[in-house]
Design a protein around this motif. Sequence first.
Motif, PDB file in Angstrom:
ATOM      1  N   LYS A 253       0.834  -1.200   0.000  1.00  0.00           N
ATOM      2  CA  LYS A 253       0.000   0.000   0.000  1.00  0.00           C
ATOM      3  C   LYS A 253       0.870   1.252   0.000  1.00  0.00           C
ATOM      4  O   LYS A 253       0.626   2.187  -0.749  1.00  0.00           O
ATOM      5  CB  LYS A 253      -0.894  -0.006   1.249  1.00  0.00           C
ATOM      6  CG  LYS A 253      -1.789  -1.234   1.379  1.00  0.00           C
ATOM      7  CD  LYS A 253      -2.441  -1.272   2.757  1.00  0.00           C
ATOM      8  CE  LYS A 253      -3.188  -2.577   2.967  1.00  0.00           C
ATOM      9  NZ  LYS A 253      -3.721  -2.686   4.339  1.00  0.00           N
ATOM     10  N   LYS A 254       1.893   1.266   0.860  1.00  0.00           N
ATOM     11  CA  LYS A 254       2.815   2.400   0.914  1.00  0.00           C
ATOM     12  C   LYS A 254       4.092   1.949   1.614  1.00  0.00           C
ATOM     13  O   LYS A 254       4.092   1.020   2.424  1.00  0.00           O
ATOM     14  CB  LYS A 254       2.195   3.576   1.662  1.00  0.00           C
ATOM     15  CG  LYS A 254       1.620   3.236   3.029  1.00  0.00           C
ATOM     16  CD  LYS A 254       0.899   4.431   3.642  1.00  0.00           C
ATOM     17  CE  LYS A 254       0.217   4.032   4.956  1.00  0.00           C
ATOM     18  NZ  LYS A 254      -0.497   5.158   5.552  1.00  0.00           N
ATOM     19  N   PHE A 255       5.194   2.620   1.269  1.00  0.00           N
ATOM     20  CA  PHE A 255       6.476   2.281   1.866  1.00  0.00           C
ATOM     21  C   PHE A 255       6.550   2.885   3.278  1.00  0.00           C
ATOM     22  O   PHE A 255       7.103   3.949   3.505  1.00  0.00           O
ATOM     23  CB  PHE A 255       7.636   2.804   1.010  1.00  0.00           C
ATOM     24  CG  PHE A 255       7.949   1.912  -0.157  1.00  0.00           C
ATOM     25  CD1 PHE A 255       8.737   0.796   0.015  1.00  0.00           C
ATOM     26  CD2 PHE A 255       7.437   2.186  -1.418  1.00  0.00           C
ATOM     27  CE1 PHE A 255       9.027  -0.033  -1.045  1.00  0.00           C
ATOM     28  CE2 PHE A 255       7.714   1.364  -2.491  1.00  0.00           C
ATOM     29  CZ  PHE A 255       8.522   0.246  -2.308  1.00  0.00           C
ATOM     30  N   LYS A 256       5.970   2.168   4.205  1.00  0.00           N
ATOM     31  CA  LYS A 256       5.958   2.622   5.581  1.00  0.00           C
ATOM     32  C   LYS A 256       6.025   1.403   6.482  1.00  0.00           C
ATOM     33  O   LYS A 256       5.251   0.463   6.332  1.00  0.00           O
ATOM     34  CB  LYS A 256       4.687   3.430   5.873  1.00  0.00           C
ATOM     35  CG  LYS A 256       4.626   3.989   7.292  1.00  0.00           C
ATOM     36  CD  LYS A 256       3.329   4.770   7.506  1.00  0.00           C
ATOM     37  CE  LYS A 256       3.253   5.304   8.927  1.00  0.00           C
ATOM     38  NZ  LYS A 256       1.992   6.049   9.171  1.00  0.00           N
ATOM     39  N   SER A 257       6.972   1.444   7.416  1.00  0.00           N
ATOM     40  CA  SER A 257       7.099   0.316   8.328  1.00  0.00           C
ATOM     41  C   SER A 257       7.815   0.756   9.592  1.00  0.00           C
ATOM     42  O   SER A 257       8.697   1.610   9.548  1.00  0.00           O
ATOM     43  CB  SER A 257       7.882  -0.828   7.668  1.00  0.00           C
ATOM     44  OG  SER A 257       8.005  -1.925   8.545  1.00  0.00           O
ATOM     45  N   LYS A 258       7.429   0.178  10.704  1.00  0.00           N
ATOM     46  CA  LYS A 258       8.103   0.459  11.968  1.00  0.00           C
ATOM     47  C   LYS A 258       9.238  -0.539  12.150  1.00  0.00           C
ATOM     48  O   LYS A 258       9.032  -1.749  12.071  1.00  0.00           O
ATOM     49  CB  LYS A 258       7.104   0.359  13.131  1.00  0.00           C
ATOM     50  CG  LYS A 258       6.051   1.451  13.133  1.00  0.00           C
ATOM     51  CD  LYS A 258       5.144   1.332  14.350  1.00  0.00           C
ATOM     52  CE  LYS A 258       4.100   2.453  14.364  1.00  0.00           C
ATOM     53  NZ  LYS A 258       3.190   2.342  15.532  1.00  0.00           N
ATOM     54  N   ILE A 259      10.443  -0.021  12.389  1.00  0.00           N
ATOM     55  CA  ILE A 259      11.615  -0.862  12.580  1.00  0.00           C
ATOM     56  C   ILE A 259      11.821  -1.073  14.074  1.00  0.00           C
ATOM     57  O   ILE A 259      12.020  -0.129  14.834  1.00  0.00           O
ATOM     58  CB  ILE A 259      12.874  -0.226  11.964  1.00  0.00           C
ATOM     59  CG1 ILE A 259      12.646   0.064  10.475  1.00  0.00           C
ATOM     60  CG2 ILE A 259      14.076  -1.139  12.164  1.00  0.00           C
ATOM     61  CD1 ILE A 259      12.395  -1.148   9.630  1.00  0.00           C
ATOM     62  N   GLY A 304      14.129 -11.034  -0.709  1.00  0.00           N
ATOM     63  CA  GLY A 304      12.675 -11.190  -0.720  1.00  0.00           C
ATOM     64  C   GLY A 304      12.132 -11.382   0.679  1.00  0.00           C
ATOM     65  O   GLY A 304      11.162 -10.724   1.091  1.00  0.00           O
ATOM     66  N   VAL A 305      12.758 -12.270   1.447  1.00  0.00           N
ATOM     67  CA  VAL A 305      12.330 -12.504   2.831  1.00  0.00           C
ATOM     68  C   VAL A 305      12.465 -11.223   3.646  1.00  0.00           C
ATOM     69  O   VAL A 305      11.572 -10.846   4.417  1.00  0.00           O
ATOM     70  CB  VAL A 305      13.166 -13.630   3.476  1.00  0.00           C
ATOM     71  CG1 VAL A 305      12.647 -13.919   4.892  1.00  0.00           C
ATOM     72  CG2 VAL A 305      13.116 -14.898   2.636  1.00  0.00           C
ATOM     73  N   PHE A 306      13.582 -10.531   3.458  1.00  0.00           N
ATOM     74  CA  PHE A 306      13.879  -9.316   4.223  1.00  0.00           C
ATOM     75  C   PHE A 306      12.821  -8.240   4.003  1.00  0.00           C
ATOM     76  O   PHE A 306      12.242  -7.709   4.967  1.00  0.00           O
ATOM     77  CB  PHE A 306      15.265  -8.817   3.822  1.00  0.00           C
ATOM     78  CG  PHE A 306      15.715  -7.553   4.520  1.00  0.00           C
ATOM     79  CD1 PHE A 306      15.570  -7.397   5.887  1.00  0.00           C
ATOM     80  CD2 PHE A 306      16.303  -6.523   3.794  1.00  0.00           C
ATOM     81  CE1 PHE A 306      16.004  -6.248   6.533  1.00  0.00           C
ATOM     82  CE2 PHE A 306      16.734  -5.369   4.428  1.00  0.00           C
ATOM     83  CZ  PHE A 306      16.576  -5.230   5.798  1.00  0.00           C
ATOM     84  N   PHE A 307      12.521  -7.939   2.737  1.00  0.00           N
ATOM     85  CA  PHE A 307      11.603  -6.838   2.457  1.00  0.00           C
ATOM     86  C   PHE A 307      10.144  -7.226   2.682  1.00  0.00           C
ATOM     87  O   PHE A 307       9.337  -6.372   3.072  1.00  0.00           O
ATOM     88  CB  PHE A 307      11.835  -6.304   1.043  1.00  0.00           C
ATOM     89  CG  PHE A 307      13.052  -5.433   0.937  1.00  0.00           C
ATOM     90  CD1 PHE A 307      13.013  -4.117   1.346  1.00  0.00           C
ATOM     91  CD2 PHE A 307      14.246  -5.942   0.469  1.00  0.00           C
ATOM     92  CE1 PHE A 307      14.130  -3.306   1.284  1.00  0.00           C
ATOM     93  CE2 PHE A 307      15.382  -5.156   0.393  1.00  0.00           C
ATOM     94  CZ  PHE A 307      15.330  -3.828   0.802  1.00  0.00           C
ATOM     95  N   VAL A 308       9.792  -8.470   2.463  1.00  0.00           N
ATOM     96  CA  VAL A 308       8.432  -8.905   2.796  1.00  0.00           C
ATOM     97  C   VAL A 308       8.236  -8.837   4.309  1.00  0.00           C
ATOM     98  O   VAL A 308       7.162  -8.440   4.786  1.00  0.00           O
ATOM     99  CB  VAL A 308       8.150 -10.322   2.260  1.00  0.00           C
ATOM    100  CG1 VAL A 308       6.827 -10.863   2.812  1.00  0.00           C
ATOM    101  CG2 VAL A 308       8.098 -10.318   0.738  1.00  0.00           C
ATOM    102  N   TYR A 309       9.269  -9.193   5.067  1.00  0.00           N
ATOM    103  CA  TYR A 309       9.151  -9.125   6.533  1.00  0.00           C
ATOM    104  C   TYR A 309       8.983  -7.683   6.996  1.00  0.00           C
ATOM    105  O   TYR A 309       8.164  -7.389   7.885  1.00  0.00           O
ATOM    106  CB  TYR A 309      10.383  -9.750   7.189  1.00  0.00           C
ATOM    107  CG  TYR A 309      10.246  -9.906   8.683  1.00  0.00           C
ATOM    108  CD1 TYR A 309       9.526 -10.975   9.216  1.00  0.00           C
ATOM    109  CD2 TYR A 309      10.798  -8.985   9.558  1.00  0.00           C
ATOM    110  CE1 TYR A 309       9.365 -11.118  10.590  1.00  0.00           C
ATOM    111  CE2 TYR A 309      10.646  -9.114  10.931  1.00  0.00           C
ATOM    112  CZ  TYR A 309       9.928 -10.182  11.443  1.00  0.00           C
ATOM    113  OH  TYR A 309       9.763 -10.314  12.801  1.00  0.00           O
ATOM    114  N   ILE A 310       9.739  -6.766   6.390  1.00  0.00           N
ATOM    115  CA  ILE A 310       9.648  -5.352   6.788  1.00  0.00           C
ATOM    116  C   ILE A 310       8.271  -4.781   6.471  1.00  0.00           C
ATOM    117  O   ILE A 310       7.671  -4.067   7.282  1.00  0.00           O
ATOM    118  CB  ILE A 310      10.741  -4.527   6.072  1.00  0.00           C
ATOM    119  CG1 ILE A 310      12.124  -4.862   6.632  1.00  0.00           C
ATOM    120  CG2 ILE A 310      10.474  -3.025   6.235  1.00  0.00           C
ATOM    121  CD1 ILE A 310      13.260  -4.169   5.910  1.00  0.00           C
TER     122      ILE A 310
END
Length: 332
Positions: A253-259, A304-310
Amino acid sequence: ITTHLIIWTLVPSLTNNNLPLDTIEALAWGSNMDWGFNKHPPMSAFMVEIFFQIFGSQDWAYYLLSQIFVVFSFVVVFQLAEEFFKNKFFSLLSVLLLEGIYFYNFTTPEFNVNVCLMPFWALTILYLWRGFKNNKTTDWLLMGFFGGLGFMSKYLFIYLGLAIDLFIIYMLYKNKFNFNFKPFISIIPFFIVLLPHLIWLTENNYITITYGLHRTGSEDPNILNHIKHPLIFLSKQIGILIPFFLMLLLLIKKFKSKINFNDDKLLFLLIINITPVALIFLTSMILGVKIRTMWMTPFYLFFGVFFVYIFKLQINLKKINSFLYGFIFLFF
């Protein structure tokens, strides 16, 4: 995976007049087996020689060999993803996204040391995670064993080895440096696998290492190389990853994620994905050496795993049709 295996075996078999140069070279090495060669460790030659003993001089067999290594790596990526996601669809996306990186499609018909390294790179990471999670002796032994096979494929495996060391240091820090001997037993199978090659290396004046240094252009002392080569490397990697990020863009939906840096899974993925790339960039910057683009083949297996997880909370399952159209377009 079956579609990938068939297409990327069939197309070069029908369209190529000759096997790729690196595959022919591995065949030549395989006809005179040794524990090392002037350019590389022996694992790629071992694999090609096995197929030659079974299939002879049939070109399609070596295209098939290469795809077996690629799709097996995909299976390992999927297995690790299953341990990170409750939703298996996310595990599938982690593999499908890799088709947006040309190392895992267009260049795969050429079986070489980079392709040979892929499954061992992936398996080492899988058993590193399982060792960390379960702390079973068998997992640590398998990590060391596959790490040895990785190093026997190509010396660039050392960059993953340094990332693994960093993760083990993090583990020790997290456990307040309470001693846990089990990660260190992985050293035993690692050196058992590597010992014949190390003996060969000392008996042959470290010729494989000197060849690798020569390929980087390290003999050129120009101070501008410390700026030029890292920038060229960085621009090429950005270009290579553009299709990957375009496919990811179709999903979220949008490039937004809490790290959350207290998240062990996130820290693991961050270290094993980013650290090797960062270290090889620093190598180019500090030593002023060229990094060949194809050397990066195994480095992005778990992107792929990294960015799907984020971005897992931002993935819009309603947009999956758009993603699949994009996937099919890039795949073919």
